[in-house]
Design a protein around this motif. Structure first.
Motif, PDB file in Angstrom:
ATOM      1  N   LYS A  47       3.111 -13.758   5.808  1.00  0.00           N
ATOM      2  CA  LYS A  47       1.999 -13.470   4.604  1.00  0.00           C
ATOM      3  C   LYS A  47       2.009 -12.075   4.437  1.00  0.00           C
ATOM      4  CE  LYS A  47      -3.071 -13.856   3.703  1.00  0.00           C
ATOM      5  NZ  LYS A  47      -4.199 -14.627   4.152  1.00  0.00           N
ATOM      6  N   GLU A  48       2.019 -11.178   5.471  1.00  0.00           N
ATOM      7  CA  GLU A  48       2.074  -9.683   5.413  1.00  0.00           C
ATOM      8  C   GLU A  48       3.198  -9.119   4.711  1.00  0.00           C
ATOM      9  OE1 GLU A  48      -0.227 -10.715   9.185  1.00  0.00           O
ATOM     10  OE2 GLU A  48       1.396 -11.674   8.131  1.00  0.00           O
ATOM     11  N   ALA A  49       4.376  -9.906   5.056  1.00  0.00           N
ATOM     12  CA  ALA A  49       5.578  -9.410   4.081  1.00  0.00           C
ATOM     13  C   ALA A  49       5.569  -9.669   2.901  1.00  0.00           C
ATOM     14  CB  ALA A  49       6.761 -10.008   4.983  1.00  0.00           C
ATOM     15  N   ARG A  50       5.124 -10.618   2.512  1.00  0.00           N
ATOM     16  CA  ARG A  50       4.855 -11.145   1.020  1.00  0.00           C
ATOM     17  C   ARG A  50       4.126 -10.104   0.183  1.00  0.00           C
ATOM     18  NH1 ARG A  50       5.735 -15.607  -2.000  1.00  0.00           N
ATOM     19  NH2 ARG A  50       7.741 -15.758  -0.605  1.00  0.00           N
ATOM     20  N   ALA A  51       3.119  -9.561   0.786  1.00  0.00           N
ATOM     21  CA  ALA A  51       2.076  -8.858   0.293  1.00  0.00           C
ATOM     22  C   ALA A  51       3.079  -7.441   0.099  1.00  0.00           C
ATOM     23  CB  ALA A  51       0.792  -8.522   1.171  1.00  0.00           C
ATOM     24  N   VAL A  52       3.757  -7.147   0.755  1.00  0.00           N
ATOM     25  CA  VAL A  52       4.347  -5.792   0.753  1.00  0.00           C
ATOM     26  C   VAL A  52       5.642  -6.005  -0.634  1.00  0.00           C
ATOM     27  CG1 VAL A  52       6.308  -4.335   1.672  1.00  0.00           C
ATOM     28  CG2 VAL A  52       4.218  -5.215   2.902  1.00  0.00           C
ATOM     29  N   THR A  53       6.135  -7.073  -0.343  1.00  0.00           N
ATOM     30  CA  THR A  53       7.230  -7.300  -1.388  1.00  0.00           C
ATOM     31  C   THR A  53       6.470  -7.519  -2.931  1.00  0.00           C
ATOM     32  OG1 THR A  53       7.652  -9.677  -0.901  1.00  0.00           O
ATOM     33  CG2 THR A  53       8.937  -7.882   0.105  1.00  0.00           C
ATOM     34  N   ASP A  54       5.561  -8.105  -2.656  1.00  0.00           N
ATOM     35  CA  ASP A  54       4.719  -8.391  -4.088  1.00  0.00           C
ATOM     36  C   ASP A  54       4.479  -7.100  -4.636  1.00  0.00           C
ATOM     37  OD1 ASP A  54       4.728 -11.117  -3.984  1.00  0.00           O
ATOM     38  OD2 ASP A  54       2.477 -11.359  -3.247  1.00  0.00           O
ATOM     39  N   ILE A 103       9.978  -5.060  20.155  1.00  0.00           N
ATOM     40  CA  ILE A 103      11.074  -4.828  18.887  1.00  0.00           C
ATOM     41  C   ILE A 103      11.274  -3.276  18.989  1.00  0.00           C
ATOM     42  CG2 ILE A 103      11.309  -4.734  16.397  1.00  0.00           C
ATOM     43  CD1 ILE A 103       9.118  -6.855  16.373  1.00  0.00           C
ATOM     44  N   VAL A 104      12.526  -3.040  18.641  1.00  0.00           N
ATOM     45  CA  VAL A 104      13.120  -1.557  18.702  1.00  0.00           C
ATOM     46  C   VAL A 104      13.557  -1.554  17.343  1.00  0.00           C
ATOM     47  CG1 VAL A 104      14.880  -0.182  19.438  1.00  0.00           C
ATOM     48  CG2 VAL A 104      13.301  -0.770  21.009  1.00  0.00           C
ATOM     49  N   SER A 105      13.569  -0.444  16.561  1.00  0.00           N
ATOM     50  CA  SER A 105      14.178  -0.208  15.419  1.00  0.00           C
ATOM     51  C   SER A 105      15.008   1.250  15.576  1.00  0.00           C
ATOM     52  CB  SER A 105      13.432   0.000  14.432  1.00  0.00           C
ATOM     53  OG  SER A 105      13.709   0.579  13.205  1.00  0.00           O
ATOM     54  N   VAL A 106      16.134   1.202  15.000  1.00  0.00           N
ATOM     55  CA  VAL A 106      16.827   2.423  15.348  1.00  0.00           C
ATOM     56  C   VAL A 106      17.362   3.097  13.908  1.00  0.00           C
ATOM     57  CG1 VAL A 106      18.210   2.039  17.614  1.00  0.00           C
ATOM     58  CG2 VAL A 106      19.211   1.094  15.553  1.00  0.00           C
ATOM     59  N   SER A 107      16.659   2.757  13.138  1.00  0.00           N
ATOM     60  CA  SER A 107      16.637   3.196  11.662  1.00  0.00           C
ATOM     61  C   SER A 107      15.426   3.185  10.933  1.00  0.00           C
ATOM     62  CB  SER A 107      17.516   2.046  10.666  1.00  0.00           C
ATOM     63  OG  SER A 107      17.362   2.460   9.188  1.00  0.00           O
ATOM     64  N   PRO A 108      15.124   4.578  10.483  1.00  0.00           N
ATOM     65  CA  PRO A 108      13.805   4.832   9.775  1.00  0.00           C
ATOM     66  C   PRO A 108      13.288   3.574   8.564  1.00  0.00           C
ATOM     67  CG  PRO A 108      15.167   6.920   9.748  1.00  0.00           C
ATOM     68  CD  PRO A 108      16.154   5.804  10.311  1.00  0.00           C
ATOM     69  N   ALA A 109      14.398   3.142   7.999  1.00  0.00           N
ATOM     70  CA  ALA A 109      14.050   2.041   6.997  1.00  0.00           C
ATOM     71  C   ALA A 109      13.196   0.946   7.739  1.00  0.00           C
ATOM     72  CB  ALA A 109      15.272   1.760   6.030  1.00  0.00           C
ATOM     73  N   GLU A 110      14.080   0.471   8.701  1.00  0.00           N
ATOM     74  CA  GLU A 110      13.416  -0.722   9.433  1.00  0.00           C
ATOM     75  C   GLU A 110      12.333  -0.402  10.039  1.00  0.00           C
ATOM     76  OE1 GLU A 110      17.138  -2.078   8.231  1.00  0.00           O
ATOM     77  OE2 GLU A 110      17.036  -0.379   9.171  1.00  0.00           O
ATOM     78  N   THR A 111      11.998   0.824  10.736  1.00  0.00           N
ATOM     79  CA  THR A 111      10.836   1.238  11.172  1.00  0.00           C
ATOM     80  C   THR A 111       9.684   1.067  10.106  1.00  0.00           C
ATOM     81  OG1 THR A 111      11.811   2.668  12.737  1.00  0.00           O
ATOM     82  CG2 THR A 111       9.688   3.195  12.321  1.00  0.00           C
ATOM     83  N   GLU A 112       9.812   1.681   8.752  1.00  0.00           N
ATOM     84  CA  GLU A 112       8.772   1.633   7.805  1.00  0.00           C
ATOM     85  C   GLU A 112       8.503   0.079   7.599  1.00  0.00           C
ATOM     86  OE1 GLU A 112       9.189   4.302   4.501  1.00  0.00           O
ATOM     87  OE2 GLU A 112       9.941   5.845   5.903  1.00  0.00           O
ATOM     88  N   ALA A 113       9.563  -0.815   7.500  1.00  0.00           N
ATOM     89  CA  ALA A 113       9.359  -1.996   7.041  1.00  0.00           C
ATOM     90  C   ALA A 113       8.739  -2.719   8.192  1.00  0.00           C
ATOM     91  CB  ALA A 113      10.642  -2.944   7.003  1.00  0.00           C
ATOM     92  N   LEU A 114       8.705  -2.552   9.443  1.00  0.00           N
ATOM     93  CA  LEU A 114       8.311  -3.369  10.527  1.00  0.00           C
ATOM     94  C   LEU A 114       6.603  -2.964  10.592  1.00  0.00           C
ATOM     95  CD1 LEU A 114      10.722  -2.963  12.983  1.00  0.00           C
ATOM     96  CD2 LEU A 114      10.305  -5.246  11.804  1.00  0.00           C
ATOM     97  N   PHE A 115       6.395  -1.651  10.343  1.00  0.00           N
ATOM     98  CA  PHE A 115       5.089  -0.991  10.241  1.00  0.00           C
ATOM     99  C   PHE A 115       4.415  -1.835   9.080  1.00  0.00           C
ATOM    100  CE2 PHE A 115       5.974   2.019  13.761  1.00  0.00           C
ATOM    101  CZ  PHE A 115       4.876   1.969  14.234  1.00  0.00           C
ATOM    102  N   ALA A 116       5.043  -1.695   8.091  1.00  0.00           N
ATOM    103  CA  ALA A 116       4.435  -2.133   6.706  1.00  0.00           C
ATOM    104  C   ALA A 116       3.787  -3.604   7.060  1.00  0.00           C
ATOM    105  CB  ALA A 116       5.431  -1.834   5.631  1.00  0.00           C
TER     106      ALA A 116
END
Length: 334
Positions: free
Chosen positions: A184-191, A79-92
């Motif tokens: 599951k990991e994404a839901r933990a972040v958005t919760d 995966i490549v991210s060309v936006s800092p926001a996407e980068t943070e989301a993907l790492f999170a």
């Protein structure tokens, strides 16, 4: 215009902040939205965010913010991210191993600084992206059509997002979780993000319409944000009224108009300084001719906010919301 009075700013921070903000938030004004759905992603649909997270079933067909349809046969390994926001989301959501390239401006989390750089939304390094051989590139809506077409013609999937609200940001994170089988990991972040929003809403719930403080935010010298963008929504969620909401989108201010609007609170980017004088953006704001008449300046209600928290529509945006709320109502959010 206020921007014409600001001369030299530290290491191109003005350009950096503008590039990050305008790219990550859809500077071209398109209004397609990107929210989660069970099978085929339709821009603008209501997200099914509260369904229990599960395993992703492939093949998975999803539409991005432009309406382009993509089919994922499996979870992407590169995966490549060309936006800092996407980068943070993907790492999170735990995708460190899968990330093979990030935006030049990706500086959070620390692990992102060690990843290969591939340019940014405004100036993508197409050769670096091609060399990374990603299965998908996550990008903001403002990635140029020229770069998008070139990369897609080479078989690289360019998936664009355009979050306009905090809910859009959370929906995008859950969508990344679905695409990558990290639901599951994404839901933990958005919760956690939803808990942040609920905390702020609860804190300002008793503030009546006539009692709301008027807020001006300057995220880059001479630039503010009007209605229709998530930064404007942060002010509203924090119980304030954005004095710049007379216009839409990101725009350069008229100093006289801000004086006339007489905000009760001024928020500014804490990371920007004048190269020559060392003055902060807050110092510059206070020193502007006539701005000593503004209530926020007279009462010393001028507060610095980490611009990465309020300019990046990623998982830390609700931390930005809490910072805005604390700046507007410090007596409530201590």
């Amino acid at each position: 215009m206020a921007g014409n009075k600001i001369k030299v700013w530290t290491t191109g921070l003005l350009a950096l902040v503008l590039a990050v903000v305008l790219s990550a938030c859809g500077a071209n004004g398109k209004n397609a939205e990107n929210k989660g759905d069970q099978a085929s992603q339709q821009p603008g649909q209501t997200a099914t965010a509260q369904e229990p997270p599960g395993k992703t079933v492939y093949p998975l067909t999803i539409k991005d913010a432009t309406g382009q349809e993509f089919t994922f046969k499996k979870a992407p390994d590169k995966i490549v991210s060309v936006s800092p926001a996407e980068t943070e989301a993907l790492f999170a959501i735990g995708l460190d191993k899968e990330i093979v390239g990030v935006s030049d401006y990706s500086d959070y989390p620390e692990a992102a600084t060690k990843k290969p750089k591939v340019g940014g939304i405004m100036k993508p390094n197409e050769e670096a992206i091609i060399a990374a051989n990603p299965e998908v590139v996550f990008a903001g809506i403002s990635l140029s059509e020229q770069a998008t077409t070139k990369l897609r013609d080479l078989g690289i999937m360019i998936f664009k997002t355009e979050p306009k609200t905090v809910e859009d940001v959370m929906a995008n994170i859950e969508l990344y979780g679905k695409i990558t089988d990290h639901q599951k990991e994404a839901r933990a972040v958005t919760d956690k993000m939803r808990a942040d929003v609920a905390e702020v809403k609860n804190g300002v719930k008793n503030i009546g319409k006539g009692q709301k403080l008027r807020v001006y935010v300057e995220f880059s010298p001479g630039w503010t944000v009007g209605k229709g963008e998530f930064m404007d929504e942060l002010i509203s969620l924090a119980g304030g009224e954005n004095v710049a909401a007379t216009q839409k989108g990101w725009y350069q201010i008229s100093e006289e108009n801000i004086i006339a609007a007489n905000p009760d609170v001024i928020l500014y980017s804490k990371n920007i300084r004048d190269d020559k004088t060392g003055q902060t953006l807050g110092d510059i704001i206070k020193a502007r001719s006539g701005w000593d008449q503004i209530s926020a300046v007279r009462l010393n209600r001028v507060f610095a906010v980490d611009d990465n928290l309020i300019s990046r529509p990623g998982p830390r945006v609700t931390e930005g919301l809490k910072a805005v709320a604390k700046g507007v109502y410090p007596e409530i959010f201590k």
